[in-house]
Design a protein around this motif. Structure first.
Motif, PDB file in Angstrom:
ATOM      1  N   PHE A   1       0.855  -1.191   0.000  1.00  0.00           N
ATOM      2  CA  PHE A   1       0.000   0.000   0.000  1.00  0.00           C
ATOM      3  C   PHE A   1       0.893   1.243   0.000  1.00  0.00           C
ATOM      4  O   PHE A   1       1.741   1.431   0.870  1.00  0.00           O
ATOM      5  CB  PHE A   1      -0.894  -0.006   1.248  1.00  0.00           C
ATOM      6  CG  PHE A   1      -1.837   1.151   1.346  1.00  0.00           C
ATOM      7  CD1 PHE A   1      -3.056   1.143   0.685  1.00  0.00           C
ATOM      8  CD2 PHE A   1      -1.505   2.269   2.123  1.00  0.00           C
ATOM      9  CE1 PHE A   1      -3.927   2.219   0.783  1.00  0.00           C
ATOM     10  CE2 PHE A   1      -2.369   3.340   2.227  1.00  0.00           C
ATOM     11  CZ  PHE A   1      -3.585   3.320   1.551  1.00  0.00           C
ATOM     12  N   TYR A   2       0.670   2.090  -1.021  1.00  0.00           N
ATOM     13  CA  TYR A   2       1.486   3.302  -1.145  1.00  0.00           C
ATOM     14  C   TYR A   2       0.678   4.354  -1.900  1.00  0.00           C
ATOM     15  O   TYR A   2      -0.110   4.036  -2.792  1.00  0.00           O
ATOM     16  CB  TYR A   2       2.781   2.977  -1.896  1.00  0.00           C
ATOM     17  CG  TYR A   2       3.596   4.184  -2.259  1.00  0.00           C
ATOM     18  CD1 TYR A   2       4.196   4.963  -1.277  1.00  0.00           C
ATOM     19  CD2 TYR A   2       3.782   4.551  -3.597  1.00  0.00           C
ATOM     20  CE1 TYR A   2       4.957   6.084  -1.618  1.00  0.00           C
ATOM     21  CE2 TYR A   2       4.524   5.659  -3.943  1.00  0.00           C
ATOM     22  CZ  TYR A   2       5.100   6.432  -2.942  1.00  0.00           C
ATOM     23  OH  TYR A   2       5.841   7.542  -3.273  1.00  0.00           O
ATOM     24  N   ASN A   3       0.912   5.623  -1.532  1.00  0.00           N
ATOM     25  CA  ASN A   3       0.219   6.735  -2.187  1.00  0.00           C
ATOM     26  C   ASN A   3      -1.308   6.569  -2.062  1.00  0.00           C
ATOM     27  O   ASN A   3      -2.060   6.821  -2.995  1.00  0.00           O
ATOM     28  CB  ASN A   3       0.620   6.814  -3.662  1.00  0.00           C
ATOM     29  CG  ASN A   3       0.296   8.182  -4.262  1.00  0.00           C
ATOM     30  OD1 ASN A   3       0.146   9.167  -3.538  1.00  0.00           O
ATOM     31  ND2 ASN A   3       0.188   8.241  -5.580  1.00  0.00           N
ATOM     32  N   ASN A   4      -1.723   6.101  -0.846  1.00  0.00           N
ATOM     33  CA  ASN A   4      -3.141   5.941  -0.502  1.00  0.00           C
ATOM     34  C   ASN A   4      -3.890   4.935  -1.385  1.00  0.00           C
ATOM     35  O   ASN A   4      -5.111   5.042  -1.555  1.00  0.00           O
ATOM     36  CB  ASN A   4      -3.874   7.286  -0.542  1.00  0.00           C
ATOM     37  CG  ASN A   4      -3.462   8.192   0.617  1.00  0.00           C
ATOM     38  OD1 ASN A   4      -3.251   7.721   1.742  1.00  0.00           O
ATOM     39  ND2 ASN A   4      -3.315   9.480   0.336  1.00  0.00           N
ATOM     40  N   GLN A   5      -3.177   3.980  -1.953  1.00  0.00           N
ATOM     41  CA  GLN A   5      -3.857   2.948  -2.736  1.00  0.00           C
ATOM     42  C   GLN A   5      -3.022   1.664  -2.769  1.00  0.00           C
ATOM     43  O   GLN A   5      -1.807   1.690  -2.539  1.00  0.00           O
ATOM     44  CB  GLN A   5      -4.140   3.432  -4.151  1.00  0.00           C
ATOM     45  CG  GLN A   5      -2.908   3.749  -4.971  1.00  0.00           C
ATOM     46  CD  GLN A   5      -3.254   4.269  -6.365  1.00  0.00           C
ATOM     47  OE1 GLN A   5      -4.427   4.347  -6.732  1.00  0.00           O
ATOM     48  NE2 GLN A   5      -2.251   4.626  -7.143  1.00  0.00           N
ATOM     49  N   ASP A   6      -3.709   0.557  -3.067  1.00  0.00           N
ATOM     50  CA  ASP A   6      -3.021  -0.732  -3.177  1.00  0.00           C
ATOM     51  C   ASP A   6      -2.211  -0.784  -4.461  1.00  0.00           C
ATOM     52  O   ASP A   6      -2.659  -0.348  -5.521  1.00  0.00           O
ATOM     53  CB  ASP A   6      -4.042  -1.874  -3.187  1.00  0.00           C
ATOM     54  CG  ASP A   6      -4.854  -1.952  -1.897  1.00  0.00           C
ATOM     55  OD1 ASP A   6      -4.285  -1.692  -0.833  1.00  0.00           O
ATOM     56  OD2 ASP A   6      -6.073  -2.281  -1.977  1.00  0.00           O
ATOM     57  N   GLN A   7      -1.013  -1.368  -4.357  1.00  0.00           N
ATOM     58  CA  GLN A   7      -0.148  -1.554  -5.521  1.00  0.00           C
ATOM     59  C   GLN A   7      -0.220  -3.033  -5.908  1.00  0.00           C
ATOM     60  O   GLN A   7       0.643  -3.843  -5.584  1.00  0.00           O
ATOM     61  CB  GLN A   7       1.286  -1.132  -5.191  1.00  0.00           C
ATOM     62  CG  GLN A   7       1.410   0.283  -4.634  1.00  0.00           C
ATOM     63  CD  GLN A   7       0.964   1.339  -5.645  1.00  0.00           C
ATOM     64  OE1 GLN A   7       1.180   1.198  -6.856  1.00  0.00           O
ATOM     65  NE2 GLN A   7       0.343   2.408  -5.146  1.00  0.00           N
ATOM     66  N   VAL A   8      -1.298  -3.391  -6.623  1.00  0.00           N
ATOM     67  CA  VAL A   8      -1.600  -4.796  -6.902  1.00  0.00           C
ATOM     68  C   VAL A   8      -0.532  -5.459  -7.765  1.00  0.00           C
ATOM     69  O   VAL A   8      -0.247  -6.650  -7.633  1.00  0.00           O
ATOM     70  CB  VAL A   8      -2.981  -4.907  -7.580  1.00  0.00           C
ATOM     71  CG1 VAL A   8      -3.339  -6.369  -7.846  1.00  0.00           C
ATOM     72  CG2 VAL A   8      -4.053  -4.259  -6.717  1.00  0.00           C
ATOM     73  N   GLU A   9       0.103  -4.689  -8.656  1.00  0.00           N
ATOM     74  CA  GLU A   9       1.058  -5.288  -9.578  1.00  0.00           C
ATOM     75  C   GLU A   9       2.280  -5.874  -8.873  1.00  0.00           C
ATOM     76  O   GLU A   9       2.987  -6.710  -9.432  1.00  0.00           O
ATOM     77  CB  GLU A   9       1.509  -4.264 -10.625  1.00  0.00           C
ATOM     78  CG  GLU A   9       2.331  -3.104 -10.080  1.00  0.00           C
ATOM     79  CD  GLU A   9       1.479  -2.008  -9.469  1.00  0.00           C
ATOM     80  OE1 GLU A   9       2.056  -0.989  -9.012  1.00  0.00           O
ATOM     81  OE2 GLU A   9       0.235  -2.160  -9.435  1.00  0.00           O
TER      82      GLU A   9
END
Length: 372
Positions: free
Chosen positions: A61-69
């Motif tokens: 989780f970074y920049n207020n969102q999930d980094q799914v990749e």
């Protein structure tokens, strides 16, 4: 030393043990599980979870969102954060569809304005002991359970306690899905005992108790049999005939009767009282009840049908016919014997004389003048 804590996260209840300063979480196979993690709130946060054994990132989780990749494929679509709680310092991870392969140590890393923090959680997967089956076949009592993880143990006890060691044979097997099945049997060595079998793991256990069959008498018109009461509030009740044929399945006051027994079941109570009606000799046999609560208790009865007016009439009718047959056969035998006896006597005397005529004839046994 382990300390048990109960943690509640937005309505999700989970049990956490603290072992050597790290959280140990027990998760049900196929269910949802929460790995706890907290940090001092303040400013934008970078948050990620790593599976220690593989080094794979399971959530980022970074920049207020999930980094799914950046997420490992094995965990794709099975992880989530409580995003409305992150600003308050909650970095706990929810894992769904828990698999045995998910077991292991996980690292929670957070970085924000107050600083960085890491914590560890140990995830343990278990498939609870959900059902224990106990049966009797001749003089053997068998106990079994399946779909369990981790490897279970099985113990036998009796009530009242038996002074001698219960000789039993236990087998444990593991499936391709890594789940365990366990079975055991022993020989019923003493009369009047209730045999209990307990299957347990570190986090769950269930027990089944087998009561040796008790003879009871019943009427064909109406018969009531009672299941032994459970130790706690019952959650379910199953009545069986001759071990395998289900009579009814009951939850609370509602029960479903099998098609073959609908005409014979008059009523069934939540406490385990079954009333049967319109029975015949084909319904004579073993009736067993499985009353479930925290454990599963089995009681068995041998039902002998008697006292029915119909049954008495049938017996009297059969007995009457038997008497008639015996009388007729006796008369015929006597007549045949008498005829044979007379014929044999007649043939044994000269000139066809009877024994009385033979004795009264003065010439019998003497020579005539012509013979001289």
């Amino acid at each position: 030393m382990a300390l048990w804590i109960r943690a509640v996260f937005l309505g999700f209840l989970t049990f956490v043990r603290t072992v050597n300063g790290e959280d140990a979480v027990d998760c049900v196979l196929g269910g949802s599980c929460i790995l706890p993690c907290s940090f001092p709130p303040g400013g934008e946060v970078v948050l990620y979870w790593i599976q220690v054994a593989t080094g794979n990132t399971i959530h980022y989780f970074y920049n207020n969102q999930d980094q799914v990749e950046l997420q490992d494929q094995h965990f794709r679509g099975r992880t989530s954060l409580f995003k409305d709680q992150i600003s308050r310092g909650n970095a706990s991870l929810r894992l769904t569809g828990v698999q045995i392969q998910d077991q292991g140590r996980y690292r929670c890393y957070t970085s924000n304005k107050p600083g960085t923090k890491e914590s560890f959680s140990n995830l343990n997967v278990y498939a609870p002991v959900r059902k224990v089956d106990i049966r009797q076949l001749e003089n053997r009592i068998t106990c079994s359970s399946e779909g369990i993880y981790p490897e279970p143990t099985l113990t036998w006890t009796t009530k009242p306690p038996f002074n001698e060691t219960l000789q039993n044979q236990t087998t444990v097997q593991q499936t391709e899905q890594q789940l365990y099945s366990i079975s055991s049997f022993l020989v019923a060595s003493a009369p009047g005992l209730d045999y209990s079998c307990t299957v347990s793991t570190r986090v769950s256990q269930r027990r089944a108790t087998w009561s040796l069959p008790t003879n009871i008498s019943g009427s064909r018109t109406e018969t009531t049999i009672r299941c032994r009461s459970s130790e706690g509030p019952p959650t379910g009740l199953i009545w069986r005939f001759n071990h395998s044929q289900i009579i009814l399945n009951q939850t609370g006051t509602d029960y479903t009767t099998s098609e073959d027994w609908k005409k014979h079941v008059k009523s069934s109570s939540e406490s385990g009282i079954l009333t049967l009606k319109d029975l015949s000799s084909s319904q004579e046999g073993i009736y067993s009840c499985e009353l479930s609560d925290a454990e599963e208790t089995y009681s068995s009865f041998f039902l002998r049908l008697e006292g029915s007016p119909d049954s008495h009439n049938n017996v009297a009718e059969i007995a009457g016919w038997v008497i008639v047959v015996f009388v007729v056969c006796g008369l015929i035998a006597a007549a045949i014997f008498k005829l044979k006896y007379k014929k044999r006597k007649k043939n044994s005397q000269p000139n066809g004389q009877t024994s009385e005529e033979h004795e009264m004839n003065p010439l019998n046994g003497q020579k005539t003048e012509e013979d001289k």
